[in-house]
Motif scaffolding. Sequence first.
Motif, PDB file in Angstrom:
ATOM      1  N   LYS A  45       0.834  -1.203   0.000  1.00 22.34           N
ATOM      2  CA  LYS A  45       0.000   0.000   0.000  1.00 22.34           C
ATOM      3  C   LYS A  45       0.869   1.255   0.000  1.00 22.34           C
ATOM      4  O   LYS A  45       2.073   1.204   0.241  1.00 22.34           O
ATOM      5  CB  LYS A  45      -0.909   0.015   1.226  1.00 22.34           C
ATOM      6  CG  LYS A  45      -0.143   0.195   2.547  1.00 22.34           C
ATOM      7  CD  LYS A  45      -1.095   0.400   3.720  1.00 22.34           C
ATOM      8  CE  LYS A  45      -0.321   0.709   4.998  1.00 22.34           C
ATOM      9  NZ  LYS A  45      -1.226   1.006   6.147  1.00 22.34           N
ATOM     10  N   ALA A  46       0.233   2.373  -0.294  1.00 26.03           N
ATOM     11  CA  ALA A  46       0.901   3.660  -0.174  1.00 26.03           C
ATOM     12  C   ALA A  46       0.779   4.136   1.271  1.00 26.03           C
ATOM     13  O   ALA A  46      -0.282   3.995   1.889  1.00 26.03           O
ATOM     14  CB  ALA A  46       0.269   4.674  -1.116  1.00 26.03           C
ATOM     15  N   VAL A  47       1.855   4.652   1.812  1.00 23.02           N
ATOM     16  CA  VAL A  47       1.875   5.099   3.201  1.00 23.02           C
ATOM     17  C   VAL A  47       1.904   6.618   3.229  1.00 23.02           C
ATOM     18  O   VAL A  47       2.726   7.252   2.566  1.00 23.02           O
ATOM     19  CB  VAL A  47       3.108   4.536   3.939  1.00 23.02           C
ATOM     20  CG1 VAL A  47       3.088   4.968   5.396  1.00 23.02           C
ATOM     21  CG2 VAL A  47       3.145   3.021   3.837  1.00 23.02           C
ATOM     22  N   SER A  48       0.999   7.218   3.988  1.00 22.06           N
ATOM     23  CA  SER A  48       0.909   8.675   4.039  1.00 22.06           C
ATOM     24  C   SER A  48       2.043   9.271   4.871  1.00 22.06           C
ATOM     25  O   SER A  48       2.653   8.596   5.709  1.00 22.06           O
ATOM     26  CB  SER A  48      -0.430   9.110   4.639  1.00 22.06           C
ATOM     27  OG  SER A  48      -0.481   8.789   6.025  1.00 22.06           O
ATOM     28  N   ARG A  49       2.315  10.539   4.645  1.00 14.83           N
ATOM     29  CA  ARG A  49       3.326  11.251   5.431  1.00 14.83           C
ATOM     30  C   ARG A  49       2.927  11.286   6.909  1.00 14.83           C
ATOM     31  O   ARG A  49       3.775  11.161   7.791  1.00 14.83           O
ATOM     32  CB  ARG A  49       3.497  12.677   4.901  1.00 14.83           C
ATOM     33  CG  ARG A  49       4.204  12.747   3.555  1.00 14.83           C
ATOM     34  CD  ARG A  49       4.207  14.178   3.013  1.00 14.83           C
ATOM     35  NE  ARG A  49       5.025  14.283   1.824  1.00 14.83           N
ATOM     36  CZ  ARG A  49       4.610  13.948   0.608  1.00 14.83           C
ATOM     37  NH1 ARG A  49       3.385  13.469   0.445  1.00 14.83           N
ATOM     38  NH2 ARG A  49       5.413  14.085  -0.429  1.00 14.83           N
ATOM     39  N   GLU A  50       1.628  11.472   7.159  1.00 14.47           N
ATOM     40  CA  GLU A  50       1.146  11.525   8.551  1.00 14.47           C
ATOM     41  C   GLU A  50       1.388  10.197   9.264  1.00 14.47           C
ATOM     42  O   GLU A  50       1.791  10.173  10.438  1.00 14.47           O
ATOM     43  CB  GLU A  50      -0.346  11.865   8.578  1.00 14.47           C
ATOM     44  CG  GLU A  50      -0.694  13.283   8.156  1.00 14.47           C
ATOM     45  CD  GLU A  50      -0.598  13.490   6.641  1.00 14.47           C
ATOM     46  OE1 GLU A  50      -0.498  14.652   6.212  1.00 14.47           O
ATOM     47  OE2 GLU A  50      -0.598  12.478   5.891  1.00 14.47           O
ATOM     48  N   GLU A  51       1.164   9.094   8.563  1.00 15.47           N
ATOM     49  CA  GLU A  51       1.391   7.777   9.157  1.00 15.47           C
ATOM     50  C   GLU A  51       2.873   7.571   9.453  1.00 15.47           C
ATOM     51  O   GLU A  51       3.240   7.035  10.510  1.00 15.47           O
ATOM     52  CB  GLU A  51       0.900   6.682   8.204  1.00 15.47           C
ATOM     53  CG  GLU A  51       1.033   5.271   8.767  1.00 15.47           C
ATOM     54  CD  GLU A  51       0.445   4.205   7.858  1.00 15.47           C
ATOM     55  OE1 GLU A  51       0.717   3.011   8.090  1.00 15.47           O
ATOM     56  OE2 GLU A  51      -0.292   4.561   6.909  1.00 15.47           O
ATOM     57  N   ILE A  55      11.646   4.137  -4.085  1.00 11.87           N
ATOM     58  CA  ILE A  55      10.590   4.697  -3.247  1.00 11.87           C
ATOM     59  C   ILE A  55       9.841   5.714  -4.097  1.00 11.87           C
ATOM     60  O   ILE A  55      10.382   6.763  -4.449  1.00 11.87           O
ATOM     61  CB  ILE A  55      11.168   5.356  -1.975  1.00 11.87           C
ATOM     62  CG1 ILE A  55      11.980   4.341  -1.173  1.00 11.87           C
ATOM     63  CG2 ILE A  55      10.040   5.927  -1.114  1.00 11.87           C
ATOM     64  CD1 ILE A  55      12.713   4.932   0.009  1.00 11.87           C
ATOM     65  N   ASP A  56       8.619   5.374  -4.441  1.00 17.27           N
ATOM     66  CA  ASP A  56       7.834   6.202  -5.350  1.00 17.27           C
ATOM     67  C   ASP A  56       6.950   7.168  -4.577  1.00 17.27           C
ATOM     68  O   ASP A  56       6.395   6.825  -3.527  1.00 17.27           O
ATOM     69  CB  ASP A  56       6.957   5.322  -6.242  1.00 17.27           C
ATOM     70  CG  ASP A  56       7.771   4.251  -6.969  1.00 17.27           C
ATOM     71  OD1 ASP A  56       8.889   4.577  -7.424  1.00 17.27           O
ATOM     72  OD2 ASP A  56       7.299   3.099  -7.042  1.00 17.27           O
ATOM     73  N   THR A  57       6.816   8.369  -5.111  1.00 18.35           N
ATOM     74  CA  THR A  57       5.916   9.350  -4.513  1.00 18.35           C
ATOM     75  C   THR A  57       4.503   9.134  -5.033  1.00 18.35           C
ATOM     76  O   THR A  57       4.285   9.024  -6.240  1.00 18.35           O
ATOM     77  CB  THR A  57       6.362  10.782  -4.861  1.00 18.35           C
ATOM     78  OG1 THR A  57       7.673  11.011  -4.322  1.00 18.35           O
ATOM     79  CG2 THR A  57       5.397  11.804  -4.270  1.00 18.35           C
ATOM     80  N   VAL A  58       3.566   9.036  -4.123  1.00 17.85           N
ATOM     81  CA  VAL A  58       2.148   8.965  -4.474  1.00 17.85           C
ATOM     82  C   VAL A  58       1.588  10.357  -4.231  1.00 17.85           C
ATOM     83  O   VAL A  58       1.386  10.767  -3.086  1.00 17.85           O
ATOM     84  CB  VAL A  58       1.403   7.917  -3.621  1.00 17.85           C
ATOM     85  CG1 VAL A  58      -0.065   7.871  -4.002  1.00 17.85           C
ATOM     86  CG2 VAL A  58       2.051   6.545  -3.773  1.00 17.85           C
ATOM     87  N   TRP A  59       1.419  11.113  -5.293  1.00 16.03           N
ATOM     88  CA  TRP A  59       1.099  12.531  -5.181  1.00 16.03           C
ATOM     89  C   TRP A  59      -0.158  12.776  -4.354  1.00 16.03           C
ATOM     90  O   TRP A  59      -1.180  12.123  -4.529  1.00 16.03           O
ATOM     91  CB  TRP A  59       0.950  13.144  -6.577  1.00 16.03           C
ATOM     92  CG  TRP A  59       2.222  13.076  -7.351  1.00 16.03           C
ATOM     93  CD1 TRP A  59       2.494  12.281  -8.428  1.00 16.03           C
ATOM     94  CD2 TRP A  59       3.428  13.787  -7.070  1.00 16.03           C
ATOM     95  NE1 TRP A  59       3.799  12.456  -8.839  1.00 16.03           N
ATOM     96  CE2 TRP A  59       4.400  13.377  -8.028  1.00 16.03           C
ATOM     97  CE3 TRP A  59       3.799  14.736  -6.109  1.00 16.03           C
ATOM     98  CZ2 TRP A  59       5.686  13.875  -8.058  1.00 16.03           C
ATOM     99  CZ3 TRP A  59       5.096  15.232  -6.135  1.00 16.03           C
ATOM    100  CH2 TRP A  59       6.019  14.815  -7.100  1.00 16.03           C
ATOM    101  N   GLY A  60      -0.023  13.718  -3.416  1.00 19.22           N
ATOM    102  CA  GLY A  60      -1.136  14.074  -2.556  1.00 19.22           C
ATOM    103  C   GLY A  60      -1.354  13.119  -1.400  1.00 19.22           C
ATOM    104  O   GLY A  60      -2.288  13.292  -0.617  1.00 19.22           O
ATOM    105  N   HIS A  61      -0.484  12.111  -1.272  1.00 21.71           N
ATOM    106  CA  HIS A  61      -0.676  11.127  -0.199  1.00 21.71           C
ATOM    107  C   HIS A  61       0.620  10.822   0.540  1.00 21.71           C
ATOM    108  O   HIS A  61       0.762  11.159   1.702  1.00 21.71           O
ATOM    109  CB  HIS A  61      -1.266   9.837  -0.776  1.00 21.71           C
ATOM    110  CG  HIS A  61      -1.599   8.817   0.278  1.00 21.71           C
ATOM    111  ND1 HIS A  61      -2.652   8.968   1.157  1.00 21.71           N
ATOM    112  CD2 HIS A  61      -0.991   7.644   0.607  1.00 21.71           C
ATOM    113  CE1 HIS A  61      -2.686   7.939   1.981  1.00 21.71           C
ATOM    114  NE2 HIS A  61      -1.694   7.127   1.671  1.00 21.71           N
TER     115      HIS A  61
END
Length: 230
Positions: free
Chosen positions: A171-177, A214-220
Motif C-alpha cells: 500500500k501507499a503510506v501517508s506522510r502523517e502515518e 521509493i515512489d511518490t504517491v502525489w497528494g498522499h
Amino acid sequence: MSKLIYIAEDEKNIRRLIQSFLEKEGYKVKAFENGDQLYEAFLQQSCDLMILDIMMPGSSGLIICTKIRAVSNVPIIMLTARDTDEDYISGISLGSDDYFTKPFSPVKLIMRVKAMFRRIEMDTKASNETLTFSDIAIHSGKLMAYCKGIELGLTNTEFNLLSYLLENRDKAVSREELLNKIWGYDNAVETRATDATVKRLRKKLLEVGSNVSIDTVWGHGFRISAKTED
C-alpha cells in the motif's frame, strides 16, 4: 538509567533553557558552548541523543554532524536561526534526524526528544527476523540493511523508515502515518523530515544500484516498489 543528552549551543540563554527543560524531564544533560567541545566529549563518552546548533563559533553544527555520523548513528536534532531550504537540506542530508528553527517552543522540542526515545526503545525490542524484498535484506535485531550483500550504512531513522515501507509494501503510506510510526508524533507537526529522509534513502539505494525504489504517491505519501527482472 537516565538518558544522557548533549547540547551544543553558543547562546547561553537558549542553552540553559533547553538544559533546564530536559533535566526537569529526568534526563542527564551536558551542555557545551560549541560543537568542537561536544565532539571531543563524545569521543570520550557517547550520549543517547544530541542537539546541535548550526551557527556556532569554531566548527559549525553541520561539520560536527558529519564528524559524528562517521562514527555513530546517535539521534541528532539540529537547531538554526535561519529557516532556509539550504540549511534544512544540508542538515538532513548529512544525517540529522530532525530540525528545529529558532525561535522554537521548548515543550515541542521535549516532545520530539521523547518521541525519538520511544522509537529507539521499540527498536531494541525488535525480533531478529530478516526481512527481504527484491535485492534488499533487513536484519531487524541488528538494525542493519543490505543491498546485494553491501551494507547501506543507514542511520536509525533511515532504517526505520525503510523497514516500515517494506512491511507495508502492498500500500501507499501517508506522510502523517510515517511521522506517527517513525518519529512518534501524535499530531501533525511542521516538519519536512519525512520527505528529506526519503530523499536520503533514495540516494543511498541509487548509489548501490538497487532495484528497489521509493515512489511518490502525489497528494498522499510514498510506496516502495521493485523493478522486474527482464
